[in-house]
Motif scaffolding. Structure first.
Motif, PDB file in Angstrom:
ATOM      1  N   ARG A 188      45.061  40.010  34.721  1.00 40.28           N
ATOM      2  CA  ARG A 188      43.796  40.942  34.598  1.00 40.28           C
ATOM      3  C   ARG A 188      42.099  40.839  34.639  1.00 40.28           C
ATOM      4  O   ARG A 188      41.661  41.845  35.061  1.00 40.28           O
ATOM      5  CB  ARG A 188      43.975  40.977  33.220  1.00 40.28           C
ATOM      6  CG  ARG A 188      45.358  41.690  32.833  1.00 40.28           C
ATOM      7  CD  ARG A 188      45.474  42.191  30.935  1.00 40.28           C
ATOM      8  NE  ARG A 188      44.872  40.752  30.372  1.00 40.28           N
ATOM      9  CZ  ARG A 188      46.084  40.429  29.815  1.00 40.28           C
ATOM     10  NH1 ARG A 188      47.663  40.770  30.265  1.00 40.28           N
ATOM     11  NH2 ARG A 188      46.017  39.382  29.022  1.00 40.28           N
ATOM     12  N   ALA A 189      41.739  39.623  34.755  1.00 39.18           N
ATOM     13  CA  ALA A 189      40.139  39.607  34.806  1.00 39.18           C
ATOM     14  C   ALA A 189      40.066  39.467  36.427  1.00 39.18           C
ATOM     15  O   ALA A 189      38.959  40.189  36.292  1.00 39.18           O
ATOM     16  CB  ALA A 189      40.292  37.816  34.229  1.00 39.18           C
ATOM     17  N   LYS A 190      40.989  39.014  37.137  1.00 39.56           N
ATOM     18  CA  LYS A 190      40.340  38.927  38.896  1.00 39.56           C
ATOM     19  C   LYS A 190      40.559  40.705  39.151  1.00 39.56           C
ATOM     20  O   LYS A 190      39.741  41.297  39.946  1.00 39.56           O
ATOM     21  CB  LYS A 190      41.719  38.613  39.572  1.00 39.56           C
ATOM     22  CG  LYS A 190      41.711  37.375  39.848  1.00 39.56           C
ATOM     23  CD  LYS A 190      42.464  36.496  40.739  1.00 39.56           C
ATOM     24  CE  LYS A 190      42.911  34.953  40.634  1.00 39.56           C
ATOM     25  NZ  LYS A 190      44.557  34.943  41.545  1.00 39.56           N
ATOM     26  N   ARG A 191      41.254  41.381  38.201  1.00 36.79           N
ATOM     27  CA  ARG A 191      41.535  43.076  38.199  1.00 36.79           C
ATOM     28  C   ARG A 191      40.251  43.960  38.207  1.00 36.79           C
ATOM     29  O   ARG A 191      39.516  45.013  38.699  1.00 36.79           O
ATOM     30  CB  ARG A 191      42.466  43.878  37.997  1.00 36.79           C
ATOM     31  CG  ARG A 191      44.006  43.463  39.328  1.00 36.79           C
ATOM     32  CD  ARG A 191      44.847  44.802  38.084  1.00 36.79           C
ATOM     33  NE  ARG A 191      45.138  44.675  36.980  1.00 36.79           N
ATOM     34  CZ  ARG A 191      46.287  43.772  36.323  1.00 36.79           C
ATOM     35  NH1 ARG A 191      46.695  42.972  36.910  1.00 36.79           N
ATOM     36  NH2 ARG A 191      46.088  43.904  35.133  1.00 36.79           N
ATOM     37  N   GLN A 192      39.408  43.755  36.829  1.00 37.63           N
ATOM     38  CA  GLN A 192      38.299  43.585  36.538  1.00 37.63           C
ATOM     39  C   GLN A 192      37.515  43.323  36.697  1.00 37.63           C
ATOM     40  O   GLN A 192      36.449  44.448  37.382  1.00 37.63           O
ATOM     41  CB  GLN A 192      38.128  43.692  34.971  1.00 37.63           C
ATOM     42  CG  GLN A 192      39.281  43.918  33.747  1.00 37.63           C
ATOM     43  CD  GLN A 192      38.611  43.202  32.154  1.00 37.63           C
ATOM     44  OE1 GLN A 192      38.653  42.310  32.266  1.00 37.63           O
ATOM     45  NE2 GLN A 192      39.637  44.209  31.407  1.00 37.63           N
ATOM     46  N   ALA A 193      37.158  41.968  37.145  1.00 37.22           N
ATOM     47  CA  ALA A 193      35.932  42.121  38.370  1.00 37.22           C
ATOM     48  C   ALA A 193      35.939  42.289  39.203  1.00 37.22           C
ATOM     49  O   ALA A 193      34.745  43.021  40.506  1.00 37.22           O
ATOM     50  CB  ALA A 193      36.026  39.928  38.833  1.00 37.22           C
ATOM     51  N   SER A 194      37.293  42.527  40.405  1.00 39.55           N
ATOM     52  CA  SER A 194      37.383  43.159  41.356  1.00 39.55           C
ATOM     53  C   SER A 194      36.827  45.201  41.111  1.00 39.55           C
ATOM     54  O   SER A 194      36.844  45.640  41.941  1.00 39.55           O
ATOM     55  CB  SER A 194      38.276  43.037  42.387  1.00 39.55           C
ATOM     56  OG  SER A 194      39.353  43.553  41.957  1.00 39.55           O
ATOM     57  N   GLY A 195      37.044  45.511  39.906  1.00 39.08           N
ATOM     58  CA  GLY A 195      36.073  46.690  39.553  1.00 39.08           C
ATOM     59  C   GLY A 195      37.883  47.850  39.777  1.00 39.08           C
ATOM     60  O   GLY A 195      37.359  48.955  39.913  1.00 39.08           O
ATOM     61  N   GLN A 196      38.773  47.203  39.616  1.00 34.16           N
ATOM     62  CA  GLN A 196      39.908  48.043  39.828  1.00 34.16           C
ATOM     63  C   GLN A 196      40.438  48.967  38.232  1.00 34.16           C
ATOM     64  O   GLN A 196      40.142  47.853  37.418  1.00 34.16           O
ATOM     65  CB  GLN A 196      41.404  47.210  39.987  1.00 34.16           C
ATOM     66  CG  GLN A 196      41.285  46.732  41.740  1.00 34.16           C
ATOM     67  CD  GLN A 196      42.318  45.970  41.794  1.00 34.16           C
ATOM     68  OE1 GLN A 196      42.949  45.782  41.638  1.00 34.16           O
ATOM     69  NE2 GLN A 196      42.213  46.160  43.426  1.00 34.16           N
TER      70      GLN A 196
END
Length: 103
Positions: free
Chosen positions: A95-103
């Protein structure tokens, strides 16, 4: 079962199906024995039997360290826990990776 029986409940849930089985068990019945008495494999034939015979158990949301020796008290609700589909730490990281990439 007479005066020495206890009312308990056994709970198990899938995302789309839940069951709460009320039982009268003899004093001295363990959490694991009560789960066996609830006959959950018959209620959930789509699951392998060891889903219930080896599952972690809890009472009112508190995990039991040794459900094979934990005796029950009147009114206990034994919960049969399903195995996790994904590690919670891995899910948070994803989830943190998705949020960081703006998805």
């Amino acid at each position: 079962m007479g005066d020495n029986s206890l009312p308990v409940e056994i709970a198990f849930a899938l995302p789309a199906k839940q069951r709460l089985v009320a039982l009268q068990v003899p004093q001295g019945t363990t959490a694991r024995q009560a789960v066996a008495l609830a006959n959950l494999p018959q209620l959930f034939p789509e699951l392998p039997e060891d889903t219930f015979t080896k599952a972690p158990l809890g009472i009112f949301g508190k995990a039991l360290r040794n459900p094979d020796t934990q005796t029950l008290r009147a009114g206990d609700r034994v919960e049969v826990y399903r195995p996790l589909q994904i590690d919670p730490k891995a899910a948070r990281l994803e989830r943190a990776k998705r949020q960081a990439s703006g998805q």
